[in-house]
Scaffold this motif. Structure first.
Motif, PDB file in Angstrom:
ATOM      1  N   PHE A 115      -4.616   1.623  -2.385  1.00 58.64           N
ATOM      2  CA  PHE A 115      -6.093   1.267  -3.036  1.00 58.64           C
ATOM      3  C   PHE A 115      -5.736   0.639  -4.376  1.00 58.64           C
ATOM      4  N   ARG A 116      -6.633  -0.496  -4.440  1.00 61.04           N
ATOM      5  CA  ARG A 116      -6.325  -1.175  -5.871  1.00 61.04           C
ATOM      6  C   ARG A 116      -7.997  -1.901  -6.110  1.00 61.04           C
ATOM      7  N   ARG A 117      -8.499  -1.454  -7.163  1.00 55.07           N
ATOM      8  CA  ARG A 117      -9.638  -1.899  -7.716  1.00 55.07           C
ATOM      9  C   ARG A 117      -9.602  -3.512  -7.886  1.00 55.07           C
ATOM     10  N   GLU A 118      -9.451  -4.433  -6.936  1.00 52.35           N
ATOM     11  CA  GLU A 118      -9.451  -5.857  -7.192  1.00 52.35           C
ATOM     12  C   GLU A 118     -10.518  -6.224  -6.872  1.00 52.35           C
ATOM     13  N   ARG A 119     -10.983  -7.716  -7.237  1.00 52.95           N
ATOM     14  CA  ARG A 119     -12.308  -8.419  -6.864  1.00 52.95           C
ATOM     15  C   ARG A 119     -12.124  -8.713  -5.404  1.00 52.95           C
ATOM     16  N   ARG A 124      -8.884  -9.814   0.682  1.00 53.51           N
ATOM     17  CA  ARG A 124      -8.264  -8.930  -0.541  1.00 53.51           C
ATOM     18  C   ARG A 124      -9.275  -7.717  -0.411  1.00 53.51           C
ATOM     19  N   TYR A 125      -8.978  -6.456  -0.177  1.00 52.86           N
ATOM     20  CA  TYR A 125      -9.828  -5.307  -0.081  1.00 52.86           C
ATOM     21  C   TYR A 125      -9.408  -4.167  -1.145  1.00 52.86           C
ATOM     22  N   ARG A 126     -10.287  -3.449  -1.551  1.00 53.57           N
ATOM     23  CA  ARG A 126      -9.851  -2.227  -2.563  1.00 53.57           C
ATOM     24  C   ARG A 126      -9.036  -1.247  -1.643  1.00 53.57           C
ATOM     25  N   TYR A 129      -4.449  -2.042   3.974  1.00 51.20           N
ATOM     26  CA  TYR A 129      -3.388  -1.203   4.632  1.00 51.20           C
ATOM     27  C   TYR A 129      -1.916  -1.812   4.651  1.00 51.20           C
ATOM     28  N   GLN A 130      -0.992  -1.062   4.419  1.00 53.28           N
ATOM     29  CA  GLN A 130       0.155  -1.558   4.399  1.00 53.28           C
ATOM     30  C   GLN A 130       1.294  -0.829   5.339  1.00 53.28           C
ATOM     31  N   VAL A 131       2.278  -1.829   5.819  1.00 48.46           N
ATOM     32  CA  VAL A 131       3.537  -1.406   6.659  1.00 48.46           C
ATOM     33  C   VAL A 131       4.543  -1.405   5.529  1.00 48.46           C
ATOM     34  N   ASN A 287      -2.127 -16.250   0.969  1.00 46.53           N
ATOM     35  CA  ASN A 287      -1.567 -16.435   2.217  1.00 46.53           C
ATOM     36  C   ASN A 287      -0.239 -15.761   2.325  1.00 46.53           C
ATOM     37  N   ALA A 288       0.116 -14.703   1.301  1.00 52.88           N
ATOM     38  CA  ALA A 288       1.173 -13.929   1.559  1.00 52.88           C
ATOM     39  C   ALA A 288       0.980 -12.730   2.613  1.00 52.88           C
ATOM     40  N   ILE A 289       1.871 -12.726   3.588  1.00 56.93           N
ATOM     41  CA  ILE A 289       1.587 -11.511   4.445  1.00 56.93           C
ATOM     42  C   ILE A 289       2.260 -10.442   3.987  1.00 56.93           C
TER      43      ILE A 289
HETATM   44  P1  AMP Z   1       2.246  -6.306  -3.056  1.00 55.44           P
HETATM   45  O1  AMP Z   1       2.284  -4.620  -2.996  1.00 55.44           O
HETATM   46  O2  AMP Z   1       1.409  -6.631  -4.052  1.00 55.44           O
HETATM   47  O3  AMP Z   1       3.558  -7.078  -3.219  1.00 55.44           O
HETATM   48  O4  AMP Z   1       1.544  -6.749  -1.671  1.00 55.44           O
HETATM   49  C1  AMP Z   1       2.329  -6.756  -0.437  1.00 55.44           C
HETATM   50  C2  AMP Z   1       1.138  -7.384   0.517  1.00 55.44           C
HETATM   51  O5  AMP Z   1       0.018  -6.492   0.833  1.00 55.44           O
HETATM   52  C3  AMP Z   1       0.499  -8.728   0.098  1.00 55.44           C
HETATM   53  O6  AMP Z   1       1.421  -9.666   0.590  1.00 55.44           O
HETATM   54  C4  AMP Z   1      -0.757  -8.731   0.830  1.00 55.44           C
HETATM   55  O7  AMP Z   1      -0.524  -9.135   2.094  1.00 55.44           O
HETATM   56  C5  AMP Z   1      -1.072  -7.078   0.678  1.00 55.44           C
HETATM   57  N1  AMP Z   1      -2.115  -6.710  -0.140  1.00 55.44           N
HETATM   58  C6  AMP Z   1      -1.822  -6.891  -1.374  1.00 55.44           C
HETATM   59  N2  AMP Z   1      -2.946  -6.528  -2.033  1.00 55.44           N
HETATM   60  C7  AMP Z   1      -4.056  -6.708  -0.931  1.00 55.44           C
HETATM   61  C8  AMP Z   1      -5.190  -6.243  -1.248  1.00 55.44           C
HETATM   62  N3  AMP Z   1      -6.004  -6.095  -2.063  1.00 55.44           N
HETATM   63  N4  AMP Z   1      -6.016  -6.593   0.077  1.00 55.44           N
HETATM   64  C9  AMP Z   1      -5.417  -6.687   1.209  1.00 55.44           C
HETATM   65  N5  AMP Z   1      -3.951  -6.889   1.253  1.00 55.44           N
HETATM   66  C10 AMP Z   1      -3.439  -6.807   0.221  1.00 55.44           C
END
Ligand code: AMP
Length: 424
Positions: A115-119, A124-126, A129-131, A287-289
């Motif tokens: 969860f992040r309060r980004e724009r 890019r979502y608030r 999901y991460q693996v 573009n960062a996966i």
């Molecule tokens: P980070 O933890 O910021 O290094 O992000 C790792 C990966 O999570 C990024 O490369 C994105 O693919 C994805 N990610 C980070 N922030 C978001 C977000 N707000 N919405 C969707 N994917 C995100």
């Protein structure tokens, strides 16, 4: 009407099949590298992220969902809690809390929402999901070895290939040790001083608080200035240079291509040595996966023993987006729609459906109240390959009308041969 909160979204079928496809592939591939799943809470004490992600980061300074949790009783004190913006801090907390160094080297992964309060914007979502995967343990278990960095990167290459994502680029850098970075920061400050006034407001702030973060700047006018700045590669001590060279050596040996990007930095004191990102051409601005790196000082920053570690977080939302082209082959349609025809046929149809499902077929089951025309329409809409008619005559003969909805061909098939016929 009440709608989903800005920056959050529902994942609906059939797209959820893609998410399952990704997660099964992740579990399969990670299994082969002996990674095991860990599940930690989705909220933690705010303090954990302040210390484990860093007060100066955008995440902690602006983007966290934090609230004061009131206690319910004298014994249950209130405290500040935060929805996790990333997974590593929670996993390292668990490592310390459960003294996981006793297990030697830990290879852990988790899948879940952050969860992040980004724009909000595309990709890019608030809630996203991460693996996440981490290798962490005492140095005596080899947790600081470049062999682990390379293993993790090779595992990622294997995963992306397995998912059919062809045009990825692995960008690699070393951010050195805290000592190297102190010298680098000093040099950056000096180099930035005369140029600062011409740069964007963010860079002016970064130049003072955390000059390394200037490399995150995307403002086009600032790029010529950034190009002239010193690079961390010029400041690595011998240990870090050797470690980085060893990682590259192994990657070449296993045939994983990479490019060195000496602008790729992670800004916190406890990030060390290897930093990386996988990017994908088709994703546009976001573009960062996935991104990751070493964090040899993190456990100590959280009050634990020295525990070198390296990990990554894949953005699952973006991974799924880059898969859309292969989507068709992943979506599983029903093999057969079982259509009871006439009163009293629901039981017989259910019995047949049960038998077919035992053969691992995907079976949709209708209702005896549907007229034949409606059953056909429903089966076609569901994308079923066959429709199987279960009427009184069929039950008597113990043979059933099986119609291929694509070709229109219809045959009568004995009960015992149905599953085989449908798989054909
Ligand atoms: P980070 O933890 O910021 O290094 O992000 C790792 C990966 O999570 C990024 O490369 C994105 O693919 C994805 N990610 C980070 N922030 C978001 C977000 N707000 N919405 C969707 N994917 C995100």
């Amino acid at each position: 009407m009440i709608k989903a909160v800005r920056g959050t979204r529902d994942l609906l079928p059939p797209e959820t099949a893609l998410w399952n496809f990704v997660e099964s592939a992740v579990r399969d591939v990670f299994r082969a590298y002996n990674f095991q799943e860990i599940r930690t809470p989705i909220f933690e004490a705010t303090e954990l992220f302040a210390r484990g992600v860093g007060e100066e980061t955008d995440i902690v300074a602006k983007e966290m969902y934090t609230w004061e949790d009131r206690g319910r009783a004298e014994s249950d004190r209130g405290q500040s809690l935060t929805l996790r913006p990333e997974a590593t801090a929670g996993i390292v907390r668990a490592y310390i809390e459960h003294k996981m160094w006793d297990r030697g080297l830990n290879k852990l992964y988790c899948i879940g929402p952050m969860f992040r309060r980004e724009r909000p914007q595309k990709g890019r979502y608030r809630q996203f999901y991460q693996v996440d995967a981490e290798i962490i343990g005492p140095a005596s278990a080899g947790s600081d070895s470049p062999a682990r960095d390379a293993e993790l990167l090779e595992m990622l290459a294997t995963l992306l290939d397995r998912l059919g994502i062809a045009d990825w680029t692995l960008q690699l850098n070393s951010v050195g040790c805290p000592n190297d970075r102190a010298a680098f920061n000093e040099a950056l400050r000096k180099a930035l001083q005369p140029a600062m006034a011409k740069m964007c407001a963010d860079c002016q702030r970064r130049a003072v608080t955390n000059p390394l973060r200037v490399f995150d700047c995307k403002v086009p006018e600032d790029q010529p200035i950034i190009e002239t700045l010193p690079r961390i590669s010029q400041f690595l001590d011998e240990g870090c240079r050797k470690h980085f060279a060893a990682v590259q050596e192994i990657l070449k040996a296993v045939g994983v291509p990479f490019v060195i990007n000496d602008r790729l930095v992670r800004g916190l004191d406890y990030y060390t040595r290897t930093a990386f990102e996988f990017t994908h051409g088709a994703l546009g601005a976001q573009n960062a996966i996935l991104g990751g790196g070493r964090y040899d000082g993190l456990s100590e920053a959280l009050g634990g023993p020295p525990a070198p570690g390296i990990g990554f977080a894949i953005g699952e939302d973006r991974l799924v987006m880059s898969l859309q082209e292969t989507a068709e082959s992943v979506l599983k349609k029903p093999d057969v729609y079982v259509a009871p025809l006439g009163a009293g046929m629901n039981g017989e149809a259910a019995r047949l459906a049960r038998e077919l499902r035992r053969h691992d077929l995907v079976v949709d089951l209708g209702d005896e109240n549907f007229r034949l025309k409606k059953s056909f329409e429903t089966a076609t809409k569901a994308g079923a390959k066959y429709i199987l008619i279960v009427g009184e005559n069929e039950v008597k003969a113990d043979a059933f009308a099986l119609k291929n909805l694509a070709t229109g061909e219809q045959i009568s098939v004995p009960r015992t041969e149905l599953a085989r016929k449908i798989v054909e």
